[in-house]
Write a protein that holds these residues in place. Structure first.
Motif, short mmCIF file in Angstrom:
data_model
loop_
_atom_site.label_atom_id
_atom_site.label_comp_id
_atom_site.label_asym_id
_atom_site.label_seq_id
_atom_site.Cartn_x
_atom_site.Cartn_y
_atom_site.Cartn_z
N ALA A 103 11.17 41.74 28.85
CA ALA A 103 10.10 41.30 29.75
C ALA A 103 9.85 39.80 29.65
O ALA A 103 9.66 39.13 30.66
CB ALA A 103 8.83 42.09 29.47
N GLY A 107 10.26 37.32 32.81
CA GLY A 107 9.14 36.53 33.33
C GLY A 107 9.45 35.05 33.37
O GLY A 107 9.17 34.36 34.36
N ALA A 143 5.24 37.94 37.49
CA ALA A 143 3.89 38.24 37.01
C ALA A 143 3.86 39.58 36.26
O ALA A 143 3.25 39.69 35.20
CB ALA A 143 2.91 38.26 38.18
N ALA A 144 4.54 40.58 36.80
CA ALA A 144 4.59 41.89 36.14
C ALA A 144 5.25 41.76 34.77
O ALA A 144 4.73 42.28 33.77
CB ALA A 144 5.35 42.90 37.00
N GLN A 146 5.50 39.15 32.87
CA GLN A 146 4.67 38.37 31.95
C GLN A 146 3.52 39.18 31.37
O GLN A 146 3.01 38.86 30.31
CB GLN A 146 4.18 37.09 32.64
CG GLN A 146 5.32 36.11 32.86
CD GLN A 146 5.00 35.01 33.85
OE1 GLN A 146 3.99 35.03 34.53
NE2 GLN A 146 5.90 34.04 33.94
N THR A 147 3.11 40.25 32.07
CA THR A 147 2.03 41.09 31.55
C THR A 147 2.58 42.33 30.84
O THR A 147 1.81 43.14 30.36
CB THR A 147 1.09 41.54 32.68
OG1 THR A 147 1.82 42.37 33.59
CG2 THR A 147 0.47 40.36 33.39
N GLY A 148 3.91 42.47 30.83
CA GLY A 148 4.51 43.64 30.19
C GLY A 148 4.57 44.87 31.08
O GLY A 148 4.96 45.94 30.63
N ALA A 149 4.17 44.74 32.34
CA ALA A 149 4.24 45.86 33.28
C ALA A 149 5.70 46.10 33.68
O ALA A 149 6.52 45.19 33.59
CB ALA A 149 3.40 45.55 34.52
#
Length: 167
Positions: A103, A107, A143-144, A146-149
Protein backbone atom coordinates in the motif's frame (compact mmCIF):
# COMPACT_ATOMS: atom_id res chain seq x y z
CA UNK A 1 25.44 -10.26 -22.14
CA UNK A 2 25.07 -10.94 -18.41
CA UNK A 3 27.49 -12.31 -15.93
CA UNK A 4 27.03 -13.14 -12.28
CA UNK A 5 29.29 -11.39 -9.77
CA UNK A 6 28.64 -12.67 -6.29
CA UNK A 7 24.90 -12.82 -5.85
CA UNK A 8 24.11 -10.04 -8.37
CA UNK A 9 23.79 -10.22 -12.13
CA UNK A 10 25.80 -7.56 -13.93
CA UNK A 11 26.19 -6.64 -17.55
CA UNK A 12 29.59 -6.30 -19.22
CA UNK A 13 29.83 -2.68 -18.04
CA UNK A 14 29.26 -3.78 -14.43
CA UNK A 15 25.72 -2.35 -14.12
CA UNK A 16 23.26 -4.42 -12.09
CA UNK A 17 20.96 -6.44 -14.36
CA UNK A 18 18.73 -8.96 -12.65
CA UNK A 19 18.50 -11.87 -15.05
CA UNK A 20 16.38 -14.02 -12.70
CA UNK A 21 12.99 -15.01 -14.04
CA UNK A 22 10.05 -12.92 -12.81
CA UNK A 23 6.38 -13.56 -12.13
CA UNK A 24 3.54 -11.56 -13.71
CA UNK A 25 3.98 -8.81 -11.12
CA UNK A 26 7.74 -8.57 -11.65
CA UNK A 27 8.77 -10.36 -8.47
CA UNK A 28 12.02 -12.33 -8.87
CA UNK A 29 11.65 -16.10 -8.92
CA UNK A 30 14.35 -18.63 -8.06
CA UNK A 31 16.96 -19.20 -10.76
CA UNK A 32 15.83 -21.93 -13.11
CA UNK A 33 12.12 -21.33 -12.44
CA UNK A 34 9.84 -20.65 -15.37
CA UNK A 35 8.91 -16.99 -15.33
CA UNK A 36 6.87 -14.62 -17.40
CA UNK A 37 8.26 -13.41 -20.72
CA UNK A 38 9.94 -10.04 -20.24
CA UNK A 39 9.99 -7.10 -22.57
CA UNK A 40 13.54 -6.43 -23.71
CA UNK A 41 15.01 -3.27 -22.17
CA UNK A 42 15.99 -0.20 -24.16
CA UNK A 43 13.68 -0.81 -27.11
CA UNK A 44 12.73 2.32 -29.02
CA UNK A 45 9.09 2.04 -30.08
CA UNK A 46 6.79 4.54 -31.70
CA UNK A 47 4.46 6.27 -29.23
CA UNK A 48 1.54 4.38 -30.83
CA UNK A 49 3.28 1.01 -30.35
CA UNK A 50 4.31 1.92 -26.80
CA UNK A 51 0.77 2.83 -25.78
CA UNK A 52 -0.75 -0.23 -27.48
CA UNK A 53 1.75 -2.64 -25.93
CA UNK A 54 1.48 -1.06 -22.47
CA UNK A 55 -2.34 -1.14 -22.61
CA UNK A 56 -2.33 -4.80 -23.64
CA UNK A 57 -0.01 -5.64 -20.73
CA UNK A 58 -2.15 -3.67 -18.26
CA UNK A 59 -5.28 -5.41 -19.53
CA UNK A 60 -3.54 -8.79 -19.13
CA UNK A 61 -2.78 -8.06 -15.45
CA UNK A 62 0.92 -7.44 -16.09
CA UNK A 63 1.46 -3.85 -14.90
CA UNK A 64 5.15 -4.44 -14.05
CA UNK A 65 5.82 -5.38 -17.66
CA UNK A 66 3.76 -2.39 -18.89
CA UNK A 67 5.98 -0.22 -16.69
CA UNK A 68 9.09 -1.54 -18.44
CA UNK A 69 7.65 -0.67 -21.87
CA UNK A 70 6.65 2.82 -20.71
CA UNK A 71 10.01 3.33 -19.02
CA UNK A 72 11.74 2.77 -22.38
CA UNK A 73 9.69 5.64 -23.85
CA UNK A 74 10.52 7.81 -20.83
CA UNK A 75 14.24 7.17 -21.21
CA UNK A 76 14.47 7.36 -25.01
CA UNK A 77 11.78 9.89 -25.92
CA UNK A 78 12.11 13.61 -26.55
CA UNK A 79 12.73 15.81 -23.51
CA UNK A 80 9.38 17.59 -23.86
CA UNK A 81 7.59 14.23 -23.46
CA UNK A 82 9.46 12.98 -20.38
CA UNK A 83 6.77 13.99 -17.87
CA UNK A 84 4.15 12.13 -19.89
CA UNK A 85 6.09 8.87 -20.18
CA UNK A 86 7.43 9.09 -16.62
CA UNK A 87 3.88 9.59 -15.32
CA UNK A 88 2.57 6.62 -17.29
CA UNK A 89 5.45 4.42 -16.09
CA UNK A 90 4.86 5.52 -12.49
CA UNK A 91 1.17 4.77 -12.87
CA UNK A 92 1.97 1.21 -14.01
CA UNK A 93 4.47 0.59 -11.22
CA UNK A 94 2.02 2.06 -8.69
CA UNK A 95 -0.54 -0.47 -9.88
CA UNK A 96 2.16 -3.15 -9.54
CA UNK A 97 2.74 -2.19 -5.90
CA UNK A 98 -1.02 -2.24 -5.24
CA UNK A 99 -1.34 -5.71 -6.79
CA UNK A 100 1.57 -6.93 -4.65
CA UNK A 101 -0.16 -5.61 -1.52
CA UNK A 102 2.38 -2.83 -0.94
CA UNK A 103 0.00 0.00 0.00
CA UNK A 104 2.77 2.48 0.86
CA UNK A 105 4.54 1.96 -2.47
CA UNK A 106 1.25 2.14 -4.37
CA UNK A 107 0.26 5.40 -2.71
CA UNK A 108 3.65 6.98 -3.32
CA UNK A 109 3.95 5.96 -6.98
CA UNK A 110 0.33 6.74 -7.91
CA UNK A 111 0.76 10.17 -6.31
CA UNK A 112 3.96 10.74 -8.30
CA UNK A 113 2.18 9.57 -11.45
CA UNK A 114 -0.58 12.13 -10.92
CA UNK A 115 1.99 14.92 -10.44
CA UNK A 116 3.97 13.93 -13.55
CA UNK A 117 0.86 13.56 -15.70
CA UNK A 118 -0.40 16.90 -14.42
CA UNK A 119 2.67 18.56 -15.96
CA UNK A 120 2.68 16.55 -19.22
CA UNK A 121 1.23 19.45 -21.21
CA UNK A 122 0.80 19.19 -24.96
CA UNK A 123 2.75 15.92 -25.18
CA UNK A 124 -0.32 14.06 -23.93
CA UNK A 125 -2.52 15.45 -26.69
CA UNK A 126 0.14 14.61 -29.23
CA UNK A 127 -0.43 10.92 -28.52
CA UNK A 128 -4.09 10.90 -27.48
CA UNK A 129 -3.33 10.08 -23.83
CA UNK A 130 -6.35 10.72 -21.61
CA UNK A 131 -4.59 12.64 -18.85
CA UNK A 132 -7.83 13.81 -17.23
CA UNK A 133 -9.17 10.25 -17.17
CA UNK A 134 -5.88 8.91 -15.81
CA UNK A 135 -5.90 11.50 -13.04
CA UNK A 136 -9.49 10.49 -12.18
CA UNK A 137 -8.23 6.88 -12.09
CA UNK A 138 -5.01 7.48 -10.10
CA UNK A 139 -6.00 10.02 -7.45
CA UNK A 140 -8.62 7.95 -5.57
CA UNK A 141 -6.39 4.87 -5.74
CA UNK A 142 -3.44 6.82 -4.33
CA UNK A 143 -5.67 8.13 -1.52
CA UNK A 144 -7.02 4.64 -0.77
CA UNK A 145 -3.52 3.16 -0.68
CA UNK A 146 -2.27 5.93 1.60
CA UNK A 147 -5.01 5.13 4.13
CA UNK A 148 -4.50 1.37 3.85
CA UNK A 149 -7.89 0.82 2.18
CA UNK A 150 -8.14 -1.78 -0.60
CA UNK A 151 -7.09 -0.46 -4.00
CA UNK A 152 -9.25 -1.17 -7.04
CA UNK A 153 -6.93 -3.02 -9.43
CA UNK A 154 -8.99 -2.35 -12.57
CA UNK A 155 -6.40 -1.20 -15.13
CA UNK A 156 -6.63 2.33 -16.48
CA UNK A 157 -7.38 3.27 -20.08
CA UNK A 158 -4.32 5.11 -21.35
CA UNK A 159 -6.26 6.68 -24.19
CA UNK A 160 -9.87 7.66 -24.34
CA UNK A 161 -11.90 5.92 -27.00
CA UNK A 162 -12.03 8.10 -30.04
CA UNK A 163 -9.18 10.26 -28.75
CA UNK A 164 -7.91 12.63 -31.38
CA UNK A 165 -4.17 12.62 -31.79
CA UNK A 166 -2.60 15.95 -32.64
CA UNK A 167 0.41 16.10 -34.90
Amino acid sequence: MSMVAGDRDRDTAGRARNARPRDALGRPLPRGAEGEPRAPEGVVRTPEATLAEAQALLDAGRPFHAHEVLEDAWKTGPADERDLWRGLAQLAVGLTHAARGNAAGAGTLLGRAARSLGTAGVAAGRHGVDVAGLLRWAEPRAAAAQTGAPVDLTPPRLRSTGAEVTR
